[in-house]
Structure formats: structure tokens, C-alpha cells
Motif scaffolding. Structure first.
Motif, PDB file in Angstrom:
ATOM      1  N   GLU A  22       1.114  -1.054  -0.107  1.00 52.86           N
ATOM      2  CA  GLU A  22      -0.043   0.073  -0.132  1.00 52.86           C
ATOM      3  C   GLU A  22       0.800   1.077  -0.109  1.00 52.86           C
ATOM      4  O   GLU A  22       2.098   1.327   0.570  1.00 52.86           O
ATOM      5  CB  GLU A  22      -0.901  -0.068   1.354  1.00 52.86           C
ATOM      6  CG  GLU A  22      -1.780  -1.246   1.196  1.00 52.86           C
ATOM      7  CD  GLU A  22      -3.093  -0.984   1.977  1.00 52.86           C
ATOM      8  OE1 GLU A  22      -3.411  -0.043   2.495  1.00 52.86           O
ATOM      9  OE2 GLU A  22      -3.927  -2.176   1.963  1.00 52.86           O
ATOM     10  N   THR A  45       0.638  -3.251   9.837  1.00 51.90           N
ATOM     11  CA  THR A  45       0.675  -1.584  10.121  1.00 51.90           C
ATOM     12  C   THR A  45       1.789  -1.394   9.518  1.00 51.90           C
ATOM     13  O   THR A  45       3.040  -1.787   9.814  1.00 51.90           O
ATOM     14  CB  THR A  45       0.375  -1.268  11.540  1.00 51.90           C
ATOM     15  OG1 THR A  45       0.412   0.247  11.627  1.00 51.90           O
ATOM     16  CG2 THR A  45       1.531  -1.796  12.383  1.00 51.90           C
ATOM     17  N   LYS A  52      -4.520  -2.708   9.441  1.00 51.47           N
ATOM     18  CA  LYS A  52      -5.292  -3.271   8.547  1.00 51.47           C
ATOM     19  C   LYS A  52      -5.201  -4.811   8.812  1.00 51.47           C
ATOM     20  O   LYS A  52      -4.380  -5.462   9.108  1.00 51.47           O
ATOM     21  CB  LYS A  52      -4.957  -3.111   6.995  1.00 51.47           C
ATOM     22  CG  LYS A  52      -5.021  -1.638   6.773  1.00 51.47           C
ATOM     23  CD  LYS A  52      -4.474  -1.780   5.364  1.00 51.47           C
ATOM     24  CE  LYS A  52      -4.867  -0.019   4.947  1.00 51.47           C
ATOM     25  NZ  LYS A  52      -3.791   0.853   5.209  1.00 51.47           N
ATOM     26  N   LYS A  60      -8.781  -7.837   2.594  1.00 51.57           N
ATOM     27  CA  LYS A  60      -9.044  -6.981   3.792  1.00 51.57           C
ATOM     28  C   LYS A  60     -10.134  -7.131   4.305  1.00 51.57           C
ATOM     29  O   LYS A  60     -11.303  -6.944   3.803  1.00 51.57           O
ATOM     30  CB  LYS A  60      -8.724  -5.490   2.964  1.00 51.57           C
ATOM     31  CG  LYS A  60      -8.508  -4.541   4.714  1.00 51.57           C
ATOM     32  CD  LYS A  60      -8.566  -3.074   4.263  1.00 51.57           C
ATOM     33  CE  LYS A  60      -7.499  -2.623   3.276  1.00 51.57           C
ATOM     34  NZ  LYS A  60      -7.910  -1.098   3.142  1.00 51.57           N
ATOM     35  N   ASN A  62     -10.762  -5.652   7.696  1.00 49.94           N
ATOM     36  CA  ASN A  62     -11.205  -4.522   8.642  1.00 49.94           C
ATOM     37  C   ASN A  62     -10.248  -3.619   8.510  1.00 49.94           C
ATOM     38  O   ASN A  62      -8.805  -4.121   8.227  1.00 49.94           O
ATOM     39  CB  ASN A  62     -11.484  -5.128  10.088  1.00 49.94           C
ATOM     40  CG  ASN A  62     -12.332  -3.931  10.742  1.00 49.94           C
ATOM     41  OD1 ASN A  62     -12.278  -2.708  10.362  1.00 49.94           O
ATOM     42  ND2 ASN A  62     -13.067  -4.449  11.747  1.00 49.94           N
ATOM     43  N   GLU A  63     -10.328  -2.371   8.912  1.00 49.27           N
ATOM     44  CA  GLU A  63      -9.108  -1.305   9.349  1.00 49.27           C
ATOM     45  C   GLU A  63      -9.304  -0.540  10.250  1.00 49.27           C
ATOM     46  O   GLU A  63     -10.231  -0.001  10.460  1.00 49.27           O
ATOM     47  CB  GLU A  63      -8.945  -0.463   7.638  1.00 49.27           C
ATOM     48  CG  GLU A  63      -7.987   0.461   7.875  1.00 49.27           C
ATOM     49  CD  GLU A  63      -7.652   1.311   6.443  1.00 49.27           C
ATOM     50  OE1 GLU A  63      -7.017   2.490   6.476  1.00 49.27           O
ATOM     51  OE2 GLU A  63      -8.169   0.854   5.430  1.00 49.27           O
ATOM     52  N   SER A  65      -8.348   2.364  12.404  1.00 48.01           N
ATOM     53  CA  SER A  65      -7.668   4.012  12.174  1.00 48.01           C
ATOM     54  C   SER A  65      -7.215   4.327  13.875  1.00 48.01           C
ATOM     55  O   SER A  65      -8.080   3.974  14.909  1.00 48.01           O
ATOM     56  CB  SER A  65      -8.762   4.973  11.835  1.00 48.01           C
ATOM     57  OG  SER A  65      -9.049   4.783  10.532  1.00 48.01           O
TER      58      SER A  65
END
Length: 1308
Positions: A22, A45, A52, A60, A62-63, A65
Motif C-alpha cells: 500500500e 501496520t 489493517k 482485507k 477490517n481497518e 484507524s
């Protein structure tokens, strides 16, 4: 981009599952953590203030924050909760994997977080801060314990033990050990910053402790510090070589081993055993420039290291073996961290440019086979369908879920997990998903055929169509559940063929037992090769066991274990085809293994005889007869052909057995099998084959179960199993009972069971005239058995009536053994066995009967017994005749001398038979009569030499005894005793003779020398013989003195001395003596005697290869020439006579007593032959005063006239060639003037020999001129030299006379 390749010894290639990259991560190092236990999620991370969550396929999920960058994250022990702390917040973020929800917990701390770690056994979470404070949070009870000032600086590392002890390290260079309440129980300082802290069990001598009492920590990236809680005062500090660089990471594994990765690319294994602590067990330079991380998977038993841009995987059981190498060619900045899921299936690696790659390192081994088609998992979401046997191209099918089961059918593929299954249709070019089906329970296994699927779950099987038919189809055809509701059993396993569903239940109905079936068996595969349907294998983790179902064997159907084959680690068999197993491996590939029971399918040419024999046994076990035939052909051994043939019989392969027996030349078996091969009745055919293989009880059972049970009876009869035959005959053929009874009775009689034998003989009598011979044999048996049982009267009557002679003899023998002599004798007599009858009559003293039978008796023993009886009765004449028949000559002689007064007869018998005992008796008889000479003779004949000697001594008959003894071969003692007797009697000659016989040569010689001389001088001859035998020098000298007259002054004739030397083989002395004797004879005028003595000596010396003196040779030649004169004159050949006389007259001194007569003859013969000059010279010699008056008056005047009127005419002597040098010289000249050789002379003419007219006397080997000798033999028939008779035919002309031409050798 990336290649996962096999290394030098690589076992498997690693498949990449997914890559993550990413933008937000770019330029920062990526942190990641696998979900513990399950490994379904990966938390990642970077520098993007978020964590993530990805699933194991890279999706993916879930993410989360975050208010700042993630400082630390960790999953709890069950993988349910992920905890995260950031640099900008005092909150702890928790993500629940089950609900996919995120929550926060306030830590209550005022400083930034720096460390976080879940307990390995409970729900405790330890959180450390940058100022050295500690929070222990219990997630289950939400209890928080704050410990301020645990460290004075930032907490950087830590670890939990299995006893919930917490070790922490900080920038204050302290290590603390706390309990779960946060109380410090141990602490120690280190020399530099600690990092990478782990609890472990250290290897000790006791090996008893399993508690984690050791904390290991990297200090200042250079040393490994080991702190033992039980021995806090003695920590261990392990230092490493400078070239290794700094410590990057380390892992404990196995029995106290630590694997350490160093920054410069090396990884090293050390042991923590107290005696070998710090010792390097293994070292490898895996990466050229740098190494960034290491990982160990205990479930895979593998270790991995990453560095530069590659990952290298080793096998922990053998670190030297490189399992695999993964190259990340695009990662030019290099790799960073490395971690495995707990189950070892997935390996994640992060890179320095901020990407992350996940590789598949272990696949669940899932697969299925339908006929020769196989389906197997090749990736987590990929199934490959292949058919290697039909050479179809493999097809890969992407599936939606990670399956827990796979099933393959003719046209379909099914994959599933839990209670769901997804069905795919396999087209020629594409794969189409059909549908998914939910079942009423978790599916344990599934099988498909062309139309149906059968799923097993919770003891039931649901059978349903894969592709539904029209809506109007019956539900019964669509789907059905087994067992029906009212059946109370559970289904344990099932299979589906093209036509049938088969299942096994927990109701134990065993059809065939599988022998040696291991309890660890995981599954079974049947052979798919169409020619070999009876073979199947059962397999567990380590081995495959081959079984064969023998369906058509003569013993009935059964299963046998053929052998086992080792299976490589984590190989699961999928398909069996012609002895080759296709296995699925962890890496998602297939691998083929050949069964050890099928090694005969490989190359046979290089195998030795023992290996080929082993293969033959395997081939026969598996019923592979064509391959077995090939093996037998290579072995070419009769025993192998027999083994193959017997196996064919065992499996009822009659045609093949015929072929084998024909090849091995067993015509009998070929004919037997040809007769039965068309039999359709299985049991009858099997019965015949069982009989051929020698299993008679099985054969009987098979015959009785067949359409022809009588065959069982025939077999038992052929085998002479009469008891079994009788039982069978009662049921199958009652008319055969009498015949079997007779045979059985004979067997019982042989075994001594007479009671039952009698009963069966009686049963055997048919009373039918057709079987008269059979009945007679039975009656004979009854007679014998009756006698043996004691019913003698019945037995004797039967035997008497019976026509057989031999029966009477046999019954007689039985009676004789039973001491029933009278009856036995009668039966013998009736059977005309007269010797036996007479013998038995003698035993019961019936002499009258013996006398009657005697003329027919041939046995000497019986005659002897009869003779003794008659002698006892005083009937001597009859006794003598009987003794003569019995060849008992001693008794015959005794009766003739003692009772019948017939000594002449006795003497004749002794002379004929040379009987010693008889000779003694005759000697005794003559002694009584006073005929001592005859008595001595018979005593010697009876070897009673001592008695004979004594008798001869007493009655002065020693000469008779001596004469008899010397003609017999007698011992030295006998000769000595005679010699001593004669010595005492002063009979010197006889004494000497017997001393000589017994080898006492000294005494013998003494007596011979004392013996008075007789005309024939026999005593001297015997003395010479004695000395010759004795070979004793003293005795020889004694005799020589005697012969020379040294002792008494009376010398004996020289010829005896000559004989003595000859007897002693002293040929040179004998030669000298011979010359002396010859000289004496010459002086006496005995010229022929002189010549004979010289000739015999000459011959002996020649035989002994001793040189002959020229004196002897010359004397012999002159004397022989003299003898030839008479022969030639007698034959009227005056010229030859004259020539010989010239030679003699020239040597006249050798003839002293006949000088005048010889010269007179020479004058006359020369005159007659025309040799006038020679005649004149000899006549002149006669006119000398000393001879003149001795001339015969008849010739005196004539000789005087010759002298007065001299005539010098002379016929010239012809010349012939010298045999040595061919020089022409006068024919009577014996010395060649050219070559100076003495020439051999002709014994017939006296001339020298010539080469081309050569012969020799066949007896004495002296040479002669062939023509002359032949001429002489017309009138004379003896050799002039040796006087032996010669047949003119025996005279042979010799063409090559070289052997006779050795130059004459002079005196020695």
C-alpha cells in the motif's frame, strides 16, 4: 516477479498466496502479526496510523484507524483479540476477531506506551510505557494493576512464562521478573540495552525440570544473556565471533537448542546443556550481505532465515539439508521480518520498501480419486484435477472456500467444509460451478459417480443427484437418506460405484477377515489396473500394506497380506494403478511411489538369482502369472517352474498350469490336467487340484460337495486310506465294501491289529465265483489271523484246504514262532518245503520223519543234525554219509579213523580238503601205528610244527622233517630249531643250509666252510650264496681267505672266487678274476672255457654299464677267432679259416700249450687258401730248434720242403670300409690306420664290421655281418659267441648302427 525454487536438496517449492503493498506504507517498515492458534487473520501496520486486518487469502477484512502510529500489537493466546497501542494515546485498542468490532480500554497512564504483550496462558495483557511504568490488565475481569517505576526508563522488551511470570527489560539496563500481581521477585542489571527477551527451559543434567526458569535476552546486540531464576547470582553471558556481526534474532527450539541469526548473513545453532553451553552445533552462511530475521515452525519442523532478497528454509531434523529457497527478485531494498502461522501453513515476510508477501509452506492434504482420475488441493483455494494414466492435461479449479473435503466423480468435482458442499461440472474446456448443498450434519466424507453424490455425516449417508432433473422427477430419485428410520445401526464408511452404493455399519457382519490389519490404518485404495482387480492397499502415515483377495483358490476365497512399502513423510496415497501409488504431498504436488510388492514390474535384466526368486514369490502372491512366467524363464530352474505350476493349481488356473508343466517336461501332470480342464463343476475341479497338491482332506470335502462324490472314495482307495475309504463306501458304494475290507485287513495285519484284521478278512469274502482269487486271498488271511488269534485248528484246516503253497509256508512260520512244531512241520511238508519241515521235525525229535524227508533236503545244517543223531545211535555208516552231505569233513575223517577203520579214505579226504583238524587226527593215527615219517608229514600239514619237530628229534627223522618244512612256507623259528639240531649232530652242511634260511649268515658260513668237500663242491656254492645275501664285509673277507687258502694253505678253484664277486655284484674284481681264470684255462689248453668265462664277464660288465678293459676285449677277440677257425674249416671255408689262424698265430703266446699244432694248422690252411707267403713265414717259425722236434711227423717233411723252396705268392686280402671313417682297409684288420679306432668285429667271420651289412645276435647283442651270419645259420643253428639257438627269422638287418659305434674305451 518472485520465484520459489528448490534448493540443492530441496523437497518442495513454495507457492505465493498473496502480496500486500500500500502506498501509505511506502518508505516505512511494516509490522505484522498472525492470529495465534488459527492463523486466519494477519494484522499489518505501516507508517499510516492504521492497522489493517487481512484474511489468509489476502482479502482485507477490517481497518482500525489510530490516533498515532502503532507502537506494538499482539494477539491473545486463542487468537480472539488483537491488542494495539500507539505513540499518541494512552488507550489500548482491542479488535475482536469473532465480532469484527473494535473497542478501547483506558490505561490510566499519563506517559506514552512503548510495549505490549498478552500472557501465554491467561487473559492478562502487560503494557509498558516510555517512563518505565507497567500496567497489567485482565481482559476477562477488566481488572487493572498499575505498577509505577517498574523501570526508571522506557520499557523496550519483555516476555511471559507459562507460570505467568513477567520478565521485562528497559533502557535503564535492568531486567525485572514480576509475578502476575506486578510484584518484582527478581532483578538484575546488564551491561547494555536489552532486547528480544524470551522465557525457556534450560537443558540440565537432571533433565527433570520442565519449568521455564531461564530468561534469555540479547544485550547490546552483541551477547546473549541467560538468567536462571533458580541461580540468580550466576548468569551466563554468551559472546560470539566478531565476523558474525550483531545478533538480529534468536529462537529456542527442541531440547534446549537456540538458533541465532547474525546481521552478516550467518545463522548458528548452540546448545544450552550445562556441559556444552555456548558450543556451536551448526553454522551456515545463508545470506551473502545481511540477515534480517529468522523463524521456526515446530509443527512443520522447519526453520527459515531471510536476508538480502531471499528466504532459505531448512529441515530441523537435518539442518544441512536445504528444504527450499524463495527468491524475491524485485525486492531490491531487501527483506525485513519473517513469521509463520502456528500451524505452519503460511509464511509471511515483510520487506524494507514496505510490502508484505505470504507463501504457502504446508497445505492440508486433501484429495480423492475416481477410477484413474484424481483431484487434490494445490493451493488454499485451488483444486487440481488430473488423470496421469490416461495422459489428460491437468485442470485447475478455483474454489470459494478453503475445503475440508474434496470429492471427484466422472464429470463433477465437489469441495466442502462443515455441512456444505459446492459442486462443479468439469467440461472439456471449462469448469462451471453448479450449486452448493447443505447437509444435516458435518460431512465426514463424500463420493461421486456420474450422476449421484453420497455424503456421510453423523452415521448416515445422503444419496442425491448432482444435477437435478425436471421438476416432475420423484423426490425418491432425487435424494434418499440411509439407513431408514427404523434401522438402528450407524454407517461408518461408504463407497459409490457406477451402479451401487455400498456402506459399512457398526453391526459386525464380517464377510472376509483381513489379516494383520494395523489399528493405525487411515484408508484403503483398490487397484485400478483392470487386469488386477483383486489387489488393494491399506495405508497409515508411514507404510502402505498390499493385500490380495484370492477369490478362486481351492481352499476358498480369502485375503492375504503381500507386503508393506515405506511411505515418505507426509505423503497421502490417492490412487493405485498397476503397483504404482500416486501420493499427495504437503506442498500441493503429487508424487509416484512403486510398491515394493510389485518390484517384478521393473527391470529384470540386472537382478541376481536371489532377487529374481524374491520377485517370483511376489508375482505368485499377486497372481501375476505372465510376469512369473518371465521370471521363471530368466531363472531357468526346475524348482521355480514347480512353484509357478503349484500356484496355478492353487488358483485353479488349469490352462496356465498345463503350459508350465509342459515347459518343465512333466508329462504326467499335463495328461492329468488335460483330462480335468473341461470340468465345469467348481467343487469337483477344485477337489482334483487339491488332490494334485497333496491336500487330501480338503480334496475329500470338495469332492463330497461336488456332483461326483464317488471321486472321494476313488481317491482314498488310490491313497490306500482304507479306513476312510470304508466309511465313504458305506454311503457311496456298498458293493465295494468286500474289496476295501480285504485291503484294510492287510493294512491292519501289517500294523499287528489281528482281531480287526480277521473281522475285515471275513467281511471281504464275497462267495461269488467271479471273484474267486479275491476270496482265496481273504480265506488265506482268515487262516493266518485265526492262527495268530490262537484258533489253531481252524487256521490249520483253512490252510490245508487252501491251494496255495506259500500260505502253508506262512502259516507254518507263524505256528513255528508259537512253538506249535508238530502242526508247523505238517504244513511245511504239505507245502513241499522239505528243508523247513525237516528242521521243525528235528526240533520235536521226530527222527523217523527226518529220515524219510532226507533225500529231498538240501540244507547242510539238517544233514549235520541228522548225522549227529545217527552217530549217537552208533549207526556210523549212515552218520558218515550225512556228515559228507553236510560237508563236515573233520567228522567224516574222525569216523573213518575211529569207528570204520578206513585210514586210506581219511588220508585222501585230508589231502583233498586240506583240513587242519583232519590232518591232526591222521597224524595221531600214524603215531599210534609208529609210522613217524607219515605222522610228521600230517603234523606239518595241520600247522603243528612244534609237535612235528619234537617227534622228528625223538625218532631221528629230522631229515624228513627238514625236507617237508623247506617245501612249506615256514617261520624263521622253525628253520632255526632245525639248524640247531643239525649243529648238535655235527651235520655241518644241513646246519648251514637252515641257518641260511633263517637269515643267520655268519653261522651258516661257518658251517659251510666246515663241511667236507664233495665232488660237486655244493658247500662252497652255498657259502658264496650266503655271503651274497649277507652283504657283510667281514663275512666276505672270511670266505675270500678260505677260497684263497689263507687259513689251511689249500686254495680253492678260482672260479669260486669269480662266482663270489659276481654274487656280491663286485664286477670289477670279478672281471680281474675272470681274466685270471681265462689265463689259467688258456694255459691248460681249455680255450673254449676261457672264451666262455670272458664272454660271460664281458656281458655282465656291459649290462652294469662298467668300462671293459682292452685286455679283456682283446683276449675275448683272440680266443673267439681261435674258435671260429674250427667252424670255418669244418664248413670247408679255408680262406676264412686261414685268415683267423693268421690272427691266432700272430698272438701265439696266448696259446702256450698248443704252439706247434696251431702253427702247423696255420701253415696247412694258408697253403690251401693260396696264402703261400704267410704259409712260408709260419713254416720258417716251426723250423726253430725249440719247435722242430715237436712237429707231427706226418707234416714235417712237407713243411721242410716249403722252407727250402720258398714261394712268396699271396692272394691279396680284400678291403672294406671302416664303419667310423669309411677308410678302405683289409677286411680282417681291426685297427683303422686312418681314425685309429678299434673296430667292432663280426662274431661269424672275425672280420671288421661294415655299416651297410649290420646285424646283432638276438641273445647276446654282439655284432655280425648280416650276409655272413645268415649264411652261417644255414648250417649252424647256434650263435658262435653265446651258443644260444637262433632262428634265422629272428635275424634283423640294422640300417642305423650308430648306437653300436661308440669308440672302444681302453683300460680304466
Amino acid at each position: 516477479m518472485r520465484g520459489a525454487g528448490a534448493g540443492p536438496g530441496a523437497g518442495a517449492a513454495m507457492k505465493q498466496v498473496f502480496s500486500l503493498y500500500e502506498k501509505a506504507w511506502s518508505g516505512s517498515l511494516v509490522q505484522f502479526a498472525w492470529q495465534k492458534t488459527l492463523g486466519n487473520f494477519l494484522a499489518v501496520t505501516g507508517g499510516d496510523r492504521a492497522v489493517k486486518i487481512f484474511d489468509r487469502h489476502g482479502q482485507k477484512r477490517n481497518e482500525i484507524s489510530l490516533p498515532g502510529n502503532c507502537v506494538a500489537m499482539d494477539w491473545d493466546k486463542d487468537g480472539d483479540t488483537l491488542a494495539i497501542v500507539t505513540d499518541k494515546s494512552s488507550a489500548i485498542f482491542l479488535w475482536d476477531a469473532i465480532t469484527n468490532k473494535t473497542s478501547q480500554v483506558d490505561s490510566g497512564m499519563r506517559d506514552a506506551m512503548s510495549f505490549l504483550l498478552w500472557s501465554r496462558v491467561g487473559t492478562l495483557l502487560a503494557v509498558g510505557t516510555t517512563k518505565g511504568n507497567l500496567l497489567i490488565y485482565n481482559h476477562q475481569t477488566s481488572r487493572k494493576i498499575s505498577v509505577l517505576g517498574k523501570h526508571t526508563k522506557k520499557i523496550t522488551c519483555g516476555c511471559w512464562s507459562t507460570e505467568n511470570l513477567l520478565a521485562l527489560g528497559g533502557e535503564d539496563k535492568m531486567i525485572t521478573i514480576s509475578n502476575q500481581e506486578g510484584d518484582t521477585i527478581r532483578q538484575t542489571s546488564v551491561s547494555s540495552d536489552p532486547s528480544d527477551m524470551q522465557f525457556s527451559v534450560m537443558k540440565t543434567d537432571e533433565r527433570m525440570s520442565t519449568r521455564e526458569s531461564t530468561v534469555s535476552v540479547v544485550v547490546g546486540k552483541k551477547t546473549l544473556f541467560l538468567f536462571n531464576l533458580n541461580d540468580p547470582d550466576n548468569p551466563i553471558d554468551l559472546k560470539f565471533q566478531q565476523p558474525y556481526g550483531s545478533i538480529v534474532a534468536y529462537k529456542w527450539y527442541g531440547d534446549g537448542y537456540i538458533m541465532i541469526g547474525f546481521s552478516r548473513g550467518c545463522f548458528v545453532v548452540i546448545s544450552t546443556h550445562i556441559r556444552e553451553i555456548g558450543q556451536e552445533i551448526f553454522q551456515a552462511h545463508n545470506h551473502k550481505d545481511n540477515l534480517s530475521s529468522i523463524a521456526i515452525s515446530q509443527s512443520l519442523n522447519k526453520a527459515a532465515s531471510c536476508g538480502d532478497n531471499c528466504i532459505k528454509i531448512h529441515d530441523l531434523s537435518d539442518l544441512r539439508e536445504m528444504y527450499a529457497i524463495i527468491n524475491l527478485d524485485d525486492e531490491n531494498k531487501g527483506v525485513d521480518q519473517l513469521a509463520w502461522t502456528d500451524d505452519g501453513q503460511l509464511l509471511a515476510v515483510s520487506t524494507r520498501r514496505g510490502s508484505l508477501h505470504v507463501f504457502l509452506t504446508k497445505l492440508p492434504i486433501l484429495g480423492d480419486a475416481c477410477s484413474t482420475r484424481i483431484a487434490y488441493l494445490t493451493s488454499l483455494l485451488e483444486v487440481t484435477v488430473a488423470n496421469h494414466v490416461e495422459r489428460e492435461l491437468p485442470v485447475t479449479v478455483s474454489v470459494e472456500v478453503e475445503p475440508s473435503f474434496v470429492a471427484i466423480g466422472v464429470y463433477h468435482l465437489a469441495v466442502g467444509m462443515n455441512n456444505r458442499a459446492w459442486f462443479y461440472a468439469l467440461g472439456e474446456n471449462n469448469v462451471k460451478k453448479l450449486k452448493d448443498v447443505e447437509y444435516l450434519g458435518t460431512v465426514a466424507s463424500m463420493h461421486l459417480n456420474s450422476d449421484y453424490a453420497a455424503a456421510l455425516f453423523e452415521g448416515k449417508v445422503q444419496l442425491h443427484m448432482i444435477e437435478s432433473e425436471d421438476l416432475g422427477a420423484q423426490e425418491e430419485r432425487e435424494t434418499r437418506l440411509f439407513p431408514a428410520d427404523d434401522d438402528k445401526y450407524r454407517i461408518l464408511c461408504h463407497a459409490l460405484t457406477s451402479d451401487f452404493l455400498l456402506y459399512g455399519t457398526d453391526v459386525n457382519d464380517r464377510v472376509y477377515e483381513i489379516p494383520d490389519f494395523s489399528p493405525t490404518i487411515k484408508g484403503i485404495l483398490w487397484e485400478n489396473w483392470p487386469m488386477d482387480t483383486g489387489v488393494f492397499v491399506a495405508f497409515d502415515d508411514d507404510k502402505v500394506y498390499t493385500y490380495v483377495f484370492h477369490k478362486d483358490a481351492i481352499q476358498g476365497s480369502k485375503i492375504i497380506l503381500a507386503g508393506g512399502t515405506e511411505v515418505p513423510y507426509s505423503h497421502k496415497p490417492l490412487l493405485l494403478y498397476n503397483g504404482e501409488i500416486t501420493c499427495q504431498t504437503q506442498s500441493g504436488k503429487t508424487n509416484n511411489i512403486y510398491l515394493s510388492t510389485h518390484c517384478f514390474l521393473g527391470n529384470l535384466k540386472d537382478s541376481g538369482p536371489s532377487k529374481l526368486r524374491q520377485m517370483l514369490t511376489q508375482a505368485l502372491m499377486l497372481k501375476r502369472f505372465s510376469e512369473a512366467w518371465e521370471l521363471c524363464r530368466l531363472l531357468n530352474d526346475q524348482s521355480c517352474w514347480n512353484e509357478l505350476a503349484e500356484a496355478c493349481l492353487h488358483h485353479m488356473e488349469v490352462d496356465f498350469a498345463i503350459r508350465v508343466y509342459r515347459t518343465s517336461g512333466n508329462a504326467g501332470m499335463v495328461m492329468s490336467l488335460e483330462q480335468i480342464k473341461g470340468i465345469e463343476d467348481h467343487n469337483l475341479l477344485a477337489g482334483h487340484l487339491a488332490m494334485f497338491t497333496g491336500d487330501f482332506n480338503l480334496a475329500q470335502d470338495l469332492y463330497l460337495a461336488s456332483s461326483c462324490p464317488i471321486a472321494a472314495l476313488e481317491m482314498r482307495k488310490d491313497l490306500q486310506h482304507w479306513d476312510s475309504a470304508l466309511q465313504l463306501a458305506k454311503r457311496l458304494a456298498p458293493d465295494q465294501i468286500p474289496f476295501i475290507s480285504k485291503e484294510y485287513a492287510m493294512q491292519l495285519e501289517f500294523m499287528g491289529d489281528y482281531v480287526n484284521a480277521l473281522a475285515h478278512y471275513e467281511k471281504g469274502i464275497t462267495g461269488n465265483n467271479k471273484y474267486q482269487e479275491h476270496d482265496e486271498a481273504c480265506r488265506a488271511g482268515v487262516a493266518q489271523m485265526s492262527i495268530r488269534m490262537g484258533d489253531i485248528r481252524r487256521g490249520v484246516n483253512q490252510a490245508t484246504k487252501h491251494p496255495s503253497r506259500s500260505l502253508k509256508r506262512d502259516c507254518g512260520a507263524i505256528l513255528e514262532n508259537m512253538k506249535q512244531f508238530s502242526e508247523a512241520a505238517q504244513l511245511y511238508e504239505k507245502g513241499q518245503y522239505y528243508d523247513k519241515a525237516a528242521s521243525v521235525y528235528i526240533r520235536c525229535k521226530n527222527w523217523a520223519k527226518v529220515g524219510e524227508l532226507l533225500p529231498q533236503v538240501s540244507s547242510p545244517k539238517i544233514h549235520l543234525q541228522y548225522a549227529k543223531a545217527k552217530e549217537a545211535d552208533g549207526r556210523y555208516k549212515e552218520a558218515v554219509i550225512a556228515y559228507e552231505h553236510a560237508k563236515q569233513w573233520d567228522n567224516v575223517i574222525r569216523l573213518y579213523l575211529d569207528h570204520l577203520n578206513n585210514p586210506e579214505k581219511a588220508v585222501n579226504i585230508v589231502r583233498e580238503t586240506q583240513s587242519l583238524e583232519g590232518a591232526k587226527m591222521v597224524a595221531r593215527f600214524f603215531l599210534q601205528l609208529g609210522d613217524y615219517g607219515s605222522a610228521i608229514q600230517f603234523l606239518v600239514m595241520s600247522k603243528c610244527n612244534n609237535e612235528a619237530f619234537t617227534l622228528a628229534q625223538q625218532h631221528n627223522k629230522m631229515e624228513i622233517y627238514a625236507d617237508i618244512i623247506s617245501s612249506e612256507s615256514t617261520s624263521n623259528e622253525d628253520y632255526q630249531s632245525i639248524a640247531l639240531y643239525f649243529e648238535a649232530e655235527k651235520k655241518h652242511f644241513q646246519a648251514g643250509k637252515f641257518f641260511l634260511l633263517c637269515g643267520q649268515y655268519g653261522r651258516a658260513l661257518r658251517h659251510f666252510m666246515k663241511s667236507p668237500n664233495t665232488e660237486d663242491n655244493l658247500a662252497i656254492e652255498m657259502a658264496i650264496e650266503t655271503v651274497g645275501r649277507a652283504k657283510d664285509e667281514a663275512l666276505t673277507n672270511q670266505l675270500i681267505d678260505y677260497l684263497m687258502g689263507e687259513s689251511d694253505g689249500m686254495p680253492q678253484d678260482a672260479k669260486y672266487l669269480f662266482r663270489l664277486y659276481m654274487a656280491l655284484k663286485q664286477y670289477r674284481e670279478a672281471a680281474r678274476t675272470a681274466i685270471i681264470i681265462a689265463r689259467e684255462e688258456q694255459c691248460s689248453g681249455n680255450y673254449r672255457n676261457a672264451r666262455d668265462v670272458l664272454f660271460s664277464m664281458y656281458s655282465e660288465l656291459k649290462t652294469q654299464k662298467i668300462k671293459i678293459s682292452s685286455e679283456m676285449a682283446t683276449n675275448l677277440m683272440i680266443l673267439h677267432s681261435y674258435i671260429l677257425v674250427k667252424i670255418h674249416v669244418k664248413r670247408g671255408d679255408h680262406m676264412k679259416g686261414a685268415r683267423m689262424l693268421i690272427r691266432v698265430a700272430n698272438n701265439i703266446s696266448k696259446f702256450p700249450s698248443h704252439i706247434v699244432p696251431i702253427l702247423t694248422s696255420a701253415v696247412i690252411e694258408c697253403h690251401r687258401a693260396g696264402l703261400k707267403n704267410s704259409a712260408f713265414s709260419f713254416a720258417a717259425m716251426l723250423m726253430r730248434p725249440e719247435y722242430r722236434n715237436k712237429i707231427d711227423p706226418k707234416y714235417k717233411k712237407k713243411i721242410e720242403t716249403m722252407v727250402r723252396h720258398r714261394d712268396t705268392t699271396e692272394t691279396e686280402e680284400p678291403t672294406t670300409a671302416c664303419p667310423y671313417c669309411a677308410f678302405q682297409l683289409p677286411e680282417c684288420e681291426l685297427l683303422c690306420p686312418s681314425c685309429k679306432n678299434n673296430l667292432p668285429y663280426c662274431i661269424a667271420t672275425g672280420r671288421h664290421m661294415v655299416r651297410d651289412d649290420w646285424t646283432v645276435c638276438p641273445h647276446c647283442d654282439f655284432p655280425a655281418l648280416y650276409s655272413e651270419f645268415k649264411n652261417m645259420l644255414q648250417t649252424e643253428n647256434v650263435c658262435p659267441m653265446c651258443s644260444e639257438r637262433i632262428n634265422i627269422v629272428d635275424l634283423k638287418k640294422i640300417n642305423d648302427c650308430t648306437a653300436y659305434l661308440k669308440p672302444e674305451e681302453g683300460d680304466q
